[in-house]
Design an enzyme around this catalytic site. Structure first.
Site, PDB file in Angstrom:
ATOM      1  N   PHE A  97     -15.334 -19.966  49.096  1.00  0.00           N
ATOM      2  CA  PHE A  97     -15.015 -19.559  47.841  1.00  0.00           C
ATOM      3  C   PHE A  97     -15.859 -19.921  46.746  1.00  0.00           C
ATOM      4  CE2 PHE A  97     -13.101 -23.670  47.828  1.00  0.00           C
ATOM      5  CZ  PHE A  97     -13.131 -24.022  46.627  1.00  0.00           C
ATOM      6  N   LYS A  98     -16.580 -21.301  47.168  1.00  0.00           N
ATOM      7  CA  LYS A  98     -17.512 -21.583  45.937  1.00  0.00           C
ATOM      8  C   LYS A  98     -18.576 -20.616  45.611  1.00  0.00           C
ATOM      9  CE  LYS A  98     -15.394 -25.764  46.390  1.00  0.00           C
ATOM     10  NZ  LYS A  98     -16.108 -26.745  46.758  1.00  0.00           N
ATOM     11  N   ASP A  99     -18.848 -19.622  46.389  1.00  0.00           N
ATOM     12  CA  ASP A  99     -19.984 -18.584  46.149  1.00  0.00           C
ATOM     13  C   ASP A  99     -19.457 -17.791  44.775  1.00  0.00           C
ATOM     14  OD1 ASP A  99     -21.743 -19.063  48.077  1.00  0.00           O
ATOM     15  OD2 ASP A  99     -20.716 -17.924  49.573  1.00  0.00           O
ATOM     16  N   THR A 110     -19.674 -26.857  48.304  1.00  0.00           N
ATOM     17  CA  THR A 110     -20.523 -26.673  46.982  1.00  0.00           C
ATOM     18  C   THR A 110     -21.689 -26.891  47.045  1.00  0.00           C
ATOM     19  OG1 THR A 110     -18.390 -27.569  45.687  1.00  0.00           O
ATOM     20  CG2 THR A 110     -20.627 -27.777  44.596  1.00  0.00           C
TER      21      THR A 110
END
Length: 462
Positions: free
Chosen positions: A111-113, A144
């Protein structure tokens, strides 16, 4: 749009300056001076829009005059062009009224993308206009770092140094950080846990001489732009399930509190969110704090969900700032107590405010394995350990309101845990099939501020 520090004494900044600054000079985190709101009609109009269009409409008020509409739209388009799913953040139904929000279709499968790809484009545009160069230092518990390296690798105006806890990330996570060959990225394996990495990062920002010398910038979730990018998928998923005409709830596996704080911002903007549920692993400081009012660090126990192996949840400071009526002095005192004694107590009024906003739950290692096994058997869905923690906690908070659980990483990032639970070893996507054949570039570093600062000075001078 102006941004203020959670500790009350740093100067107000524009969006661009807050983004490039990262941590405020008083040690606090930047937040908007005011939260823009969207009307029911504004939210309803998002139905049928592309993810990029929703991102533009949700984030545009926060950006102010930093970018023109056309510049900002182009930045967003570039940020999400490399995602492998056209919906960017698709929903999958797990059961009656329970949905999984797949946030792992970006370049590094996490999800950090969503935030890091956007920040990479924002930085590139802002620095090119200014004719400046910065040094980015980040701390990661796994995802991250790889997302930051992927976003900034090869950029002329940026040097990137990522601190990760040596031996405490998965093999896939480590290799995503150590195999890029670009000379402007540096993977640093620190002797310690994630809280040590995050602590050294904050120490660098608070060393104002070093900070100014190397033009230090941060892309951890201390950076407001990271949180802002994550607000978008709360809107896109909620609208898919009928918002604003019906409420939705979210369960978020979280260690550093940034992802669920984005949900809180979405709610403040007007999205009709019923419940925001914090899901923690055995390193359950957020759950314990909501239950007892005491924020007490107890050391990090390594787990199969390493991205949540955190005791100092940086973004919780942003929630405290609002819970204490935006009293920066009160927040600064709590953070001083945490730094000196490893704990603080939340006042009764602030605690009640937090409990009104957030519910929580804790999942053991055994329960995590069982949840992965159970959902694979019943639905065919393979969950990563972090997503499984979210799904398990969500079960206790389901009701008539649709529940969306955030799936934060692709199961192939944690193949050992998934294989132990299901007997199936999830494969990496074909585009990453050669990850384990690539040569690693990594530097082992001590848990020492002076040594880290010296290494960074030497690397950027070359």
């Amino acid at each position: 749009m102006k941004y203020i520090s959670t500790r009350g004494t740093a100067p107000e900044l524009s969006f661009e300056d807050a983004m490039l600054t990262g941590l405020a000079r008083d040690g606090g985190l930047y937040v908007p001076a005011e939260i823009p709101t969207m009307s029911q009609a504004d939210i309803a109009a998002l139905a049928g829009c592309s993810y990029e269009e929703i991102a533009f409409r949700v984030m545009r008020p926060f950006v102010g005059d930093t970018f023109t509409d056309s510049e900002f739209a182009e930045i967003i388009a570039k940020a999400y062009a490399g995602f492998s799913h056209d919906a960017r953040a698709p929903l999958v139904q797990l059961g009656p009224n329970h949905f999984l929000l797949e946030l792992f279709h970006g370049p590094t499968l996490a999800f950090k993308d969503f935030a890091m790809q956007l920040i990479g484009q924002l930085f590139q545009a802002a620095l090119a206009r200014r004719g400046e160069r910065v040094t980015i230092v980040g701390a990661t518990s796994g995802d991250t770092g790889s997302a930051a390296i992927e976003a900034f690798r090869g950029l002329d105006a940026v040097d990137v140094f990522i601190l990760f806890p040596d031996g405490r990330v998965s093999d896939v996570q480590r290799r995503q950080m150590t195999t890029p060959s670009e000379s402007n990225v540096h993977a640093l394996a620190l002797d310690g846990d994630f809280d040590d990495c995050q602590g050294k990062l904050k120490d660098m920002f608070n060393d104002l001489t070093f900070r100014d010398e190397v033009r230090l910038a941060g892309v951890n979730s201390i950076n407001w732009a990271r949180v802002l990018a994550q607000v978008v998928y709360y809107f896109s998923s909620a609208v898919s399930l009928g918002a604003p005409h019906r409420k939705v709830s979210f369960t978020v596996p979280t260690g550093n509190f940034g992802d669920i704080f984005a949900g809180y911002i979405a709610k403040k903007m007007g999205l009709p969110i019923d419940k925001l549920v914090i899901a923690t692993n055995q390193n359950d400081i957020l759950h314990r704090t909501l239950e007892t009012g005491a924020y007490t660090t107890q050391g990090v126990t390594p787990s199969i969900s390493p991205s949540m192996d955190i005791q100092v949840s940086s973004n919780f400071e942003r929630a405290l700032f609002d819970a204490y009526g935006r009293d920066g002095a009160a927040v600064a005192q709590l953070m001083d107590e945490l730094k000196s004694g490893g704990s603080f107590n939340v006042s009764q009024g602030a605690l009640q405010g937090l409990r009104d906003l957030f519910a929580s739950g804790r999942v053991s290692e055994e329960q995590t394995y069982d949840t992965i096994k159970d959902y694979y058997a019943r639905t065919g869905e393979i969950l990563c350990p972090h997503s499984a923690i979210g799904v398990k906690v969500a079960e206790s908070h389901q009701g008539v309101t649709p529940m969306i659980t955030l799936a934060t990483a692709h199961p192939a990032k944690f193949p050992d845990a998934v294989e132990k639970a299901t007997g199936q070893r999830p494969a990496l996507p074909p585009r990453m099939g050669d990850l384990f054949a690539k040569e690693e570039r990594v530097t082992k570093v001590p848990n020492d501020l002076g040594a880290l600062e010296t290494l960074i000075r030497e690397r950027i001078a070359k």
